[in-house]
Design a protein around this motif. Sequence first.
Motif, mmCIF file in Angstrom:
data_model
loop_
_atom_site.group_PDB
_atom_site.id
_atom_site.type_symbol
_atom_site.label_atom_id
_atom_site.label_comp_id
_atom_site.label_asym_id
_atom_site.label_seq_id
_atom_site.Cartn_x
_atom_site.Cartn_y
_atom_site.Cartn_z
ATOM 1 N N ASP A 39 -9.749 -3.218 -8.448
ATOM 2 C CA ASP A 39 -10.554 -2.571 -7.421
ATOM 3 C C ASP A 39 -9.627 -1.921 -6.390
ATOM 4 O O ASP A 39 -9.095 -2.585 -5.497
ATOM 5 C CB ASP A 39 -11.480 -3.577 -6.746
ATOM 6 N N LEU A 40 -9.435 -0.625 -6.519
ATOM 7 C CA LEU A 40 -8.515 0.084 -5.628
ATOM 8 C C LEU A 40 -8.999 0.101 -4.187
ATOM 9 O O LEU A 40 -8.183 0.116 -3.261
ATOM 10 C CB LEU A 40 -8.288 1.503 -6.133
ATOM 11 N N ALA A 41 -10.313 0.085 -3.975
ATOM 12 C CA ALA A 41 -10.833 0.051 -2.602
ATOM 13 C C ALA A 41 -10.453 -1.265 -1.926
ATOM 14 O O ALA A 41 -10.061 -1.278 -0.755
ATOM 15 C CB ALA A 41 -12.342 0.243 -2.594
ATOM 16 N N ALA A 42 -10.555 -2.370 -2.645
ATOM 17 C CA ALA A 42 -10.151 -3.667 -2.090
ATOM 18 C C ALA A 42 -8.665 -3.667 -1.788
ATOM 19 O O ALA A 42 -8.236 -4.096 -0.710
ATOM 20 C CB ALA A 42 -10.496 -4.796 -3.059
ATOM 21 N N GLN A 43 -7.861 -3.190 -2.716
ATOM 22 C CA GLN A 43 -6.415 -3.143 -2.492
ATOM 23 C C GLN A 43 -6.073 -2.270 -1.286
ATOM 24 O O GLN A 43 -5.200 -2.616 -0.486
ATOM 25 C CB GLN A 43 -5.706 -2.607 -3.729
ATOM 26 N N PHE A 44 -6.759 -1.147 -1.154
ATOM 27 C CA PHE A 44 -6.512 -0.232 -0.038
ATOM 28 C C PHE A 44 -6.837 -0.901 1.292
ATOM 29 O O PHE A 44 -6.035 -0.883 2.227
ATOM 30 C CB PHE A 44 -7.341 1.037 -0.230
ATOM 31 N N ALA A 45 -8.025 -1.510 1.384
ATOM 32 C CA ALA A 45 -8.450 -2.156 2.632
ATOM 33 C C ALA A 45 -7.520 -3.311 2.996
ATOM 34 O O ALA A 45 -7.141 -3.471 4.159
ATOM 35 C CB ALA A 45 -9.892 -2.653 2.501
ATOM 36 N N ILE A 46 -7.139 -4.090 2.021
ATOM 37 C CA ILE A 46 -6.224 -5.212 2.274
ATOM 38 C C ILE A 46 -4.853 -4.685 2.680
ATOM 39 O O ILE A 46 -4.223 -5.215 3.597
ATOM 40 C CB ILE A 46 -6.144 -6.127 1.045
ATOM 41 N N GLY A 47 -4.404 -3.632 2.032
ATOM 42 C CA GLY A 47 -3.110 -3.046 2.380
ATOM 43 C C GLY A 47 -3.056 -2.524 3.805
ATOM 44 O O GLY A 47 -2.020 -2.613 4.462
ATOM 45 N N LEU A 48 -4.179 -1.998 4.299
ATOM 46 C CA LEU A 48 -4.221 -1.559 5.693
ATOM 47 C C LEU A 48 -4.164 -2.739 6.657
ATOM 48 O O LEU A 48 -3.563 -2.654 7.723
ATOM 49 C CB LEU A 48 -5.496 -0.756 5.962
ATOM 50 N N ALA A 49 -4.818 -3.828 6.280
ATOM 51 C CA ALA A 49 -4.921 -4.985 7.171
ATOM 52 C C ALA A 49 -3.694 -5.895 7.124
ATOM 53 O O ALA A 49 -3.376 -6.561 8.109
ATOM 54 C CB ALA A 49 -6.167 -5.800 6.812
ATOM 55 N N VAL A 50 -3.012 -5.924 5.997
ATOM 56 C CA VAL A 50 -1.874 -6.837 5.809
ATOM 57 C C VAL A 50 -0.649 -5.981 5.491
ATOM 58 O O VAL A 50 -0.471 -5.532 4.374
ATOM 59 C CB VAL A 50 -2.153 -7.846 4.668
ATOM 60 N N SER A 51 0.180 -5.775 6.492
ATOM 61 C CA SER A 51 1.299 -4.852 6.339
ATOM 62 C C SER A 51 2.544 -5.521 5.763
ATOM 63 O O SER A 51 2.720 -6.735 5.851
ATOM 64 C CB SER A 51 1.634 -4.218 7.686
ATOM 65 N N ASP A 52 3.404 -4.689 5.203
ATOM 66 C CA ASP A 52 4.726 -5.096 4.713
ATOM 67 C C ASP A 52 4.676 -6.209 3.667
ATOM 68 O O ASP A 52 5.512 -7.101 3.665
ATOM 69 C CB ASP A 52 5.622 -5.522 5.882
ATOM 70 N N VAL A 53 3.696 -6.139 2.771
ATOM 71 C CA VAL A 53 3.549 -7.158 1.733
ATOM 72 C C VAL A 53 3.503 -6.475 0.380
ATOM 73 O O VAL A 53 2.863 -5.442 0.207
ATOM 74 C CB VAL A 53 2.265 -8.001 1.950
ATOM 75 N N ARG A 54 4.176 -7.062 -0.577
ATOM 76 C CA ARG A 54 4.243 -6.530 -1.927
ATOM 77 C C ARG A 54 3.647 -7.538 -2.910
ATOM 78 O O ARG A 54 4.020 -8.707 -2.896
ATOM 79 C CB ARG A 54 5.697 -6.267 -2.270
ATOM 80 N N PRO A 55 2.713 -7.096 -3.782
ATOM 81 C CA PRO A 55 2.170 -7.992 -4.808
ATOM 82 C C PRO A 55 2.906 -7.824 -6.143
ATOM 83 O O PRO A 55 3.486 -6.773 -6.417
ATOM 84 C CB PRO A 55 0.727 -7.516 -4.954
ATOM 85 N N SER A 56 2.881 -8.863 -6.950
ATOM 86 C CA SER A 56 3.446 -8.791 -8.285
ATOM 87 C C SER A 56 2.733 -9.795 -9.176
ATOM 88 O O SER A 56 2.529 -10.947 -8.776
ATOM 89 C CB SER A 56 4.942 -9.104 -8.246
ATOM 90 N N TRP A 57 2.353 -9.368 -10.373
ATOM 91 C CA TRP A 57 1.706 -10.252 -11.342
ATOM 92 C C TRP A 57 2.761 -10.805 -12.277
ATOM 93 O O TRP A 57 3.639 -10.077 -12.734
ATOM 94 C CB TRP A 57 0.659 -9.495 -12.146
#
Length: 139
Positions: A39-57
Amino acid sequence: MELRGQRADVELVRGVLRPGQRPEVFETRVSPWSVAGHDLAAQFAIGLAVSDVRPSWDTETEEAAVRLWLATDDATSWAVVDHDGRQTETFRAQFGPRRLWDEVAAAWQRWDAQARPTVDRFGVTVTPDGSSFWLDSPG
């Protein structure tokens, strides 16, 4: 906001956990796929709210079928959410001055409570003093 090429080179899976770190372990009902899935919308909203964080699976772990790593660009804080492939429950561990999973889960819950707005509902205002993001009202 940094471009992908400007970010610090942090290898999440193997380079974040350091000797002597004692992570906090909690249970969560927020799925790792909810915050970092398709869900790119969820990722986008979370990315705006939580800065300087990188995810990895990580799918090559002995402890879990799937593991989501989150880490700050400077690798001082991290969080991990494991899924064993059988249960719907997940567990998390986090370490560092920032409680990343708490931040991410709260950002996802806010986005969810706002009726899961799509990317086109967000905007940005840029001034000489900085930038701010906003969400328009549903029309």
